[in-house]
Scaffold this motif. Structure first.
Motif, PDB file in Angstrom:
ATOM      1  N   ARG A  36      -8.378   4.089  -8.704  1.00  6.39           N
ATOM      2  CA  ARG A  36      -7.537   5.210  -9.047  1.00  6.39           C
ATOM      3  C   ARG A  36      -7.590   5.406 -10.503  1.00  6.39           C
ATOM      4  O   ARG A  36      -6.828   6.306 -11.038  1.00  6.39           O
ATOM      5  CB  ARG A  36      -6.246   5.282  -8.150  1.00  6.39           C
ATOM      6  CG  ARG A  36      -6.391   5.642  -6.722  1.00  6.39           C
ATOM      7  CD  ARG A  36      -5.403   5.428  -6.046  1.00  6.39           C
ATOM      8  NE  ARG A  36      -5.585   5.784  -4.804  1.00  6.39           N
ATOM      9  CZ  ARG A  36      -5.887   5.106  -3.897  1.00  6.39           C
ATOM     10  NH1 ARG A  36      -6.521   3.673  -4.374  1.00  6.39           N
ATOM     11  NH2 ARG A  36      -5.966   5.242  -2.520  1.00  6.39           N
TER      12      ARG A  36
ATOM     13  N   ASP B   5       0.694   3.998  -3.010  1.00  4.96           N
ATOM     14  CA  ASP B   5       0.285   5.337  -2.467  1.00  4.96           C
ATOM     15  C   ASP B   5       1.369   6.353  -3.101  1.00  4.96           C
ATOM     16  O   ASP B   5       0.972   7.371  -3.701  1.00  4.96           O
ATOM     17  CB  ASP B   5       0.169   5.749  -1.177  1.00  4.96           C
ATOM     18  CG  ASP B   5      -0.944   4.979  -0.371  1.00  4.96           C
ATOM     19  OD1 ASP B   5      -2.079   4.613  -1.197  1.00  4.96           O
ATOM     20  OD2 ASP B   5      -0.959   4.682   0.827  1.00  4.96           O
ATOM     21  N   TYR B   6       2.773   5.986  -3.050  1.00  2.00           N
ATOM     22  CA  TYR B   6       3.849   6.862  -3.895  1.00  2.00           C
ATOM     23  C   TYR B   6       3.393   6.715  -5.335  1.00  2.00           C
ATOM     24  O   TYR B   6       3.567   8.099  -5.937  1.00  2.00           O
ATOM     25  CB  TYR B   6       4.981   6.365  -3.735  1.00  2.00           C
ATOM     26  CG  TYR B   6       5.584   6.476  -2.543  1.00  2.00           C
ATOM     27  CD1 TYR B   6       5.830   7.853  -1.746  1.00  2.00           C
ATOM     28  CD2 TYR B   6       6.059   5.491  -1.492  1.00  2.00           C
ATOM     29  CE1 TYR B   6       6.529   8.147  -0.608  1.00  2.00           C
ATOM     30  CE2 TYR B   6       6.698   5.654  -0.136  1.00  2.00           C
ATOM     31  CZ  TYR B   6       7.013   6.820   0.187  1.00  2.00           C
ATOM     32  OH  TYR B   6       7.431   7.169   1.438  1.00  2.00           O
TER      33      TYR B   6
ATOM     34  N   GLU C 236      -7.007  -1.478  -5.783  1.00  2.00           N
ATOM     35  CA  GLU C 236      -6.416  -0.089  -5.385  1.00  2.00           C
ATOM     36  C   GLU C 236      -6.226   0.497  -6.790  1.00  2.00           C
ATOM     37  O   GLU C 236      -6.550   1.854  -7.098  1.00  2.00           O
ATOM     38  CB  GLU C 236      -5.186  -0.074  -4.754  1.00  2.00           C
ATOM     39  CG  GLU C 236      -5.380  -0.586  -3.312  1.00  2.00           C
ATOM     40  CD  GLU C 236      -6.498   0.503  -2.760  1.00  2.00           C
ATOM     41  OE1 GLU C 236      -6.573   1.858  -2.562  1.00  2.00           O
ATOM     42  OE2 GLU C 236      -7.152  -0.150  -1.977  1.00  2.00           O
TER      43      GLU C 236
ATOM     44  N   ASP D  61       0.179   9.062  -5.878  1.00  3.18           N
ATOM     45  CA  ASP D  61       0.449  10.681  -5.619  1.00  3.18           C
ATOM     46  C   ASP D  61       1.387  10.822  -6.890  1.00  3.18           C
ATOM     47  O   ASP D  61       1.312  12.163  -7.265  1.00  3.18           O
ATOM     48  CB  ASP D  61       1.300  10.561  -4.558  1.00  3.18           C
ATOM     49  CG  ASP D  61       1.583  11.936  -4.089  1.00  3.18           C
ATOM     50  OD1 ASP D  61       0.481  12.689  -4.037  1.00  3.18           O
ATOM     51  OD2 ASP D  61       2.876  12.259  -3.724  1.00  3.18           O
TER      52      ASP D  61
ATOM     53  N   ARG E 107       0.930  -1.236  -0.128  1.00  2.90           N
ATOM     54  CA  ARG E 107      -0.078   0.072  -0.199  1.00  2.90           C
ATOM     55  C   ARG E 107       0.725   1.287  -0.157  1.00  2.90           C
ATOM     56  O   ARG E 107       0.410   2.368  -0.709  1.00  2.90           O
ATOM     57  CB  ARG E 107      -0.953   0.129   1.214  1.00  2.90           C
ATOM     58  CG  ARG E 107      -2.186  -0.845   1.090  1.00  2.90           C
ATOM     59  CD  ARG E 107      -2.944  -0.984   2.321  1.00  2.90           C
ATOM     60  NE  ARG E 107      -4.293  -1.875   2.006  1.00  2.90           N
ATOM     61  CZ  ARG E 107      -5.105  -1.974   1.155  1.00  2.90           C
ATOM     62  NH1 ARG E 107      -5.542  -0.688   0.701  1.00  2.90           N
ATOM     63  NH2 ARG E 107      -5.948  -2.755   1.405  1.00  2.90           N
ATOM     64  N   THR E 108       2.093   1.315   0.582  1.00  2.00           N
ATOM     65  CA  THR E 108       2.937   2.635   0.495  1.00  2.00           C
ATOM     66  C   THR E 108       3.486   2.699  -0.603  1.00  2.00           C
ATOM     67  O   THR E 108       3.234   3.704  -1.217  1.00  2.00           O
ATOM     68  CB  THR E 108       3.940   2.051   1.806  1.00  2.00           C
ATOM     69  OG1 THR E 108       3.263   2.190   3.100  1.00  2.00           O
ATOM     70  CG2 THR E 108       5.084   3.349   1.652  1.00  2.00           C
TER      71      THR E 108
END
Length: 132
Positions: free
Chosen positions: A106, A35-36, A102, A39, A31-32
């Protein structure tokens, strides 16, 4: 680097590998990283199963590195995977479901064939540099 590409409006696709069983194959880590990527506005992410591949020669090198940095972990790999080429996390199914879900949320391309089609269709703004 992804943020720099984003700032210059350079489209990006991330090849997310390797995922190292028993080391980096956690939901939190996945997940980290996602997310990068989200972003930074990546257009696509390629991930075939959550794991890595180990060819003969590479496997021995990797196991020696495991022994140096994580004593005993290579024994766990040998017991779990033997001489397998594909070394997927025991949690690969769960991690892949999270990955696809995920990316879907998005609007990020996550099918490898679609990612490669996207890359092939990116117009060149300037010629590729060459060393020769």
């Amino acid at each position: 680097m992804l943020k720099e590409f984003q700032a210059k409006d350079i489209p990006t696709v991330v090849w997310m590998t390797p995922i190292l069983p028993f080391l980096t194959d956690t939901e939190e880590n996945l997940r980290t990283i996602l997310d990068y990527c989200f972003d930074a506005g990546v257009k696509g992410i390629v991930l075939w199963n959550a794991g890595l591949t180990l060819r003969e020669g590479d496997r021995e090198y990797y196991y020696r590195a495991l022994d140096r940095h994580f004593p005993g972990l290579s024994d766990k790999y040998r017991k779990q995977y033997g001489d397998a080429y594909e070394v997927n996390s025991p949690d690969s199914g769960k991690l892949m479901r999270i990955f696809h879900s995920e990316c879907e949320k998005r609007g990020v391309i996550h099918d490898p064939d679609e990612c490669f089609r996207y890359i092939a269709e990116i117009p060149e703004r300037q010629p590729q540099l060459s060393l020769f």
